[in-house]
Design an enzyme around this catalytic site. Structure first.
Site, PDB file in Angstrom:
ATOM      1  N   GLU A  92      11.641   1.156   3.094  1.00 64.82           N
ATOM      2  CA  GLU A  92      12.090   2.191   2.211  1.00 64.82           C
ATOM      3  C   GLU A  92      11.708   3.691   2.313  1.00 64.82           C
ATOM      4  O   GLU A  92      10.450   3.750   2.718  1.00 64.82           O
ATOM      5  CB  GLU A  92      11.216   1.002   0.728  1.00 64.82           C
ATOM      6  CG  GLU A  92      12.292   0.479   0.009  1.00 64.82           C
ATOM      7  CD  GLU A  92      11.553  -0.364  -1.153  1.00 64.82           C
ATOM      8  OE1 GLU A  92      12.722  -0.458  -2.202  1.00 64.82           O
ATOM      9  OE2 GLU A  92      10.686   0.239  -1.408  1.00 64.82           O
ATOM     10  N   CYS A 105       9.345  11.665   2.214  1.00 68.68           N
ATOM     11  CA  CYS A 105       8.116   9.748   1.677  1.00 68.68           C
ATOM     12  C   CYS A 105       7.819   8.002   2.454  1.00 68.68           C
ATOM     13  O   CYS A 105       9.404   7.807   2.368  1.00 68.68           O
ATOM     14  CB  CYS A 105       7.990  10.130  -0.117  1.00 68.68           C
ATOM     15  SG  CYS A 105       6.420   8.486  -0.073  1.00 68.68           S
ATOM     16  N   CYS A 112       1.399  -3.845   3.109  1.00 72.09           N
ATOM     17  CA  CYS A 112      -0.020  -3.586   3.298  1.00 72.09           C
ATOM     18  C   CYS A 112      -1.133  -4.901   3.646  1.00 72.09           C
ATOM     19  O   CYS A 112      -1.096  -4.883   2.263  1.00 72.09           O
ATOM     20  CB  CYS A 112       0.121  -2.349   2.320  1.00 72.09           C
ATOM     21  SG  CYS A 112      -2.065  -1.421   2.599  1.00 72.09           S
ATOM     22  N   CYS A 116      -3.955  -3.191  -2.969  1.00 70.54           N
ATOM     23  CA  CYS A 116      -5.351  -2.673  -4.248  1.00 70.54           C
ATOM     24  C   CYS A 116      -3.525  -2.713  -5.362  1.00 70.54           C
ATOM     25  O   CYS A 116      -2.895  -3.043  -5.282  1.00 70.54           O
ATOM     26  CB  CYS A 116      -4.459  -0.987  -3.577  1.00 70.54           C
ATOM     27  SG  CYS A 116      -5.903  -0.172  -2.706  1.00 70.54           S
ATOM     28  N   CYS A 119      -0.923  -1.934  -6.875  1.00 66.34           N
ATOM     29  CA  CYS A 119       0.447  -1.162  -5.884  1.00 66.34           C
ATOM     30  C   CYS A 119       1.137  -1.908  -5.749  1.00 66.34           C
ATOM     31  O   CYS A 119       0.756  -3.302  -5.396  1.00 66.34           O
ATOM     32  CB  CYS A 119      -0.387  -0.869  -4.471  1.00 66.34           C
ATOM     33  SG  CYS A 119       0.425  -0.160  -3.326  1.00 66.34           S
ATOM     34  N   CYS A 336       5.797   6.351  -6.387  1.00 70.69           N
ATOM     35  CA  CYS A 336       4.230   5.874  -6.127  1.00 70.69           C
ATOM     36  C   CYS A 336       3.987   4.624  -6.489  1.00 70.69           C
ATOM     37  O   CYS A 336       3.977   4.738  -7.332  1.00 70.69           O
ATOM     38  CB  CYS A 336       3.565   6.873  -6.458  1.00 70.69           C
ATOM     39  SG  CYS A 336       3.028   8.648  -5.339  1.00 70.69           S
TER      40      CYS A 336
END
Ligand code: SAH
Ligand code: SF4
Length: 355
Positions: A92, A105, A112, A116, A119, A336
């Protein structure tokens, strides 16, 4: 043709593109380069190049990104793209229009590996690295769209999916392209990292002074180990020393991201700890505060607007430069930590309350 170049017309650098144009008059290289990076044209549309060559380029290096979905929010000021790549992976990109600037962004990886828990990208896990072309194309396509709105894309932030410093070489390749070919100033390029210390050292040796943002979220190792597991490998003292090193090498202030999680890292003592940490390392840091955005795999909620304001005021009172960041695109999961590209995410985990 070299396979490693074979994913996007935005992957080859100038020399590699010259190789692709072998047999053509010398000036074609300038024309194609300007077509790609100044005109922001798709190869088939580079106006001053013969049709046969345009077709050859378009066939040799087709676009890396195929649009799956394009969603708009904030009255048209936030656009989220979902792209499919050659191997079926999805990423994205979020384009944000502000009155005084336009920012994109970008994603640096498919998924990833940093884990975390709060997220959405982390919850989905890691699939693969993005190539230079896959990163650059996100910006070119966004710049094209901004231009159709009469705006100029001026800022790139690596705050989309993935950990940029776990894909440093490709990210740096893209940075060089934004700076050298598109003509963006290094001051308008921001790399956000979860705190990969060798990556920060490497970045300090690179020739351009890009902005460094570090996702801190906690100012003691115990809490940070829990929120940001990579902290166990690169604890706060090493991370802060690396940030000081970056400041010394580049003369650029480092900024810290702090996602406020209700009752977890939004207490007065968390603000005091953060102030103490930045003082100890003599970092004239800027702290960006953002209430935690909801994600499917994390049970705890973001701090209330009042709490966010209070936390900000406490920090300022302690001499720390802090601002509350406006949230964009929460209604379209473009904010975010909400980027997951439609991947399944892990079921909610329970978390222990830190001491
Ligand atoms: N991997 C990099 C860059 C991508 S994440 C990094 O972690 O810095 C971009 C930013 O969004 C980071 O500051 C990250 O901590 C933050 N973030 C992640 N999940 C979030 C959430 N649910 N709410 C608010 N911010 C979040
Ligand atoms: Fe990865 Fe950044 Fe999400 Fe952590 S916050 S999982 S490092 S994308």
């Amino acid at each position: 043709m070299n396979d490693s170049l074979n994913d996007s017309l935005y992957t080859p650098d100038r020399d590699e593109l010259a190789g692709l144009l072998e047999g053509e008059p010398r000036y074609r290289l300038d024309q194609v380069w300007a077509g790609l990076y100044t005109q922001l044209a798709a190869p088939a549309d580079i106006s001053n190049v013969p049709k046969a060559l345009r077709e050859r380029l378009a066939t040799a290096l087709p676009p890396a990104l195929t649009q799956v979905v394009r969603r708009v929010s904030d009255g048209g000021d936030t656009v989220k793209y979902l792209w499919e790549l050659h191997d079926g992976s999805r990423i994205e990109t979020v384009l944000m229009l502000y009155p005084d600037r336009v920012t994109v962004c970008v994603s640096s990886q498919v998924g990833c590996a940093m884990g975390c828990g709060f997220c959405a990208t982390g919850q989905a896990g890691f699939t693969r690295q993005l190539t230079v072309g896959e990163i650059v194309e996100q910006v070119v396509v966004s710049a094209r769209e901004a231009r159709t709105m009469g705006r100029r894309l001026g800022n790139v932030v690596f705050m989309g999916m993935g950990e940029p410093m776990a894909n440093e070489a490709a990210v740096w390749g893209a940075v060089e392209r934004f700076h050298g070919a598109v003509g963006m100033s290094a001051r308008h390029l921001t790399i956000s990292t979860v705190g990969i210390v060798p990556g920060i050292h490497k970045l300090a040796e690179r020739p351009l002074p890009v902005n460094l943002a570090v996702s801190l979220h906690a100012a003691n190792d115990e809490l940070r180990n829990e929120l940001v597991p990579i902290n166990k490998r690169y604890p706060l003292d090493d991370l802060m020393a690396a940030c000081s090193g970056y400041l010394a090498a580049k003369g650029r202030r480092v900024s810290f991201e702090w996602a406020l999680i209700a009752g977890v890292n939004d207490r007065t003592r968390d603000a005091a700890e953060l102030a103490k940490l930045t003082r100890r390392f003599r970092l004239p840091a800027h702290v960006n505060l953002i209430p935690l955005n909801p994600t499917p795999g994390y049970p705890t909620v973001g701090s209330s607007a009042t709490k966010v304001r209070e936390f900000c005021d406490t920090l300022i009172g302690l001499g720390v430069n802090a601002t509350v960041r406006r949230n964009r695109g929460t209604d379209i999961d473009a904010a975010c930590g909400q980027l997951a590209a439609g991947q399944p995410v892990a079921p909610p985990r329970t978390r222990s309350t830190p001491g």
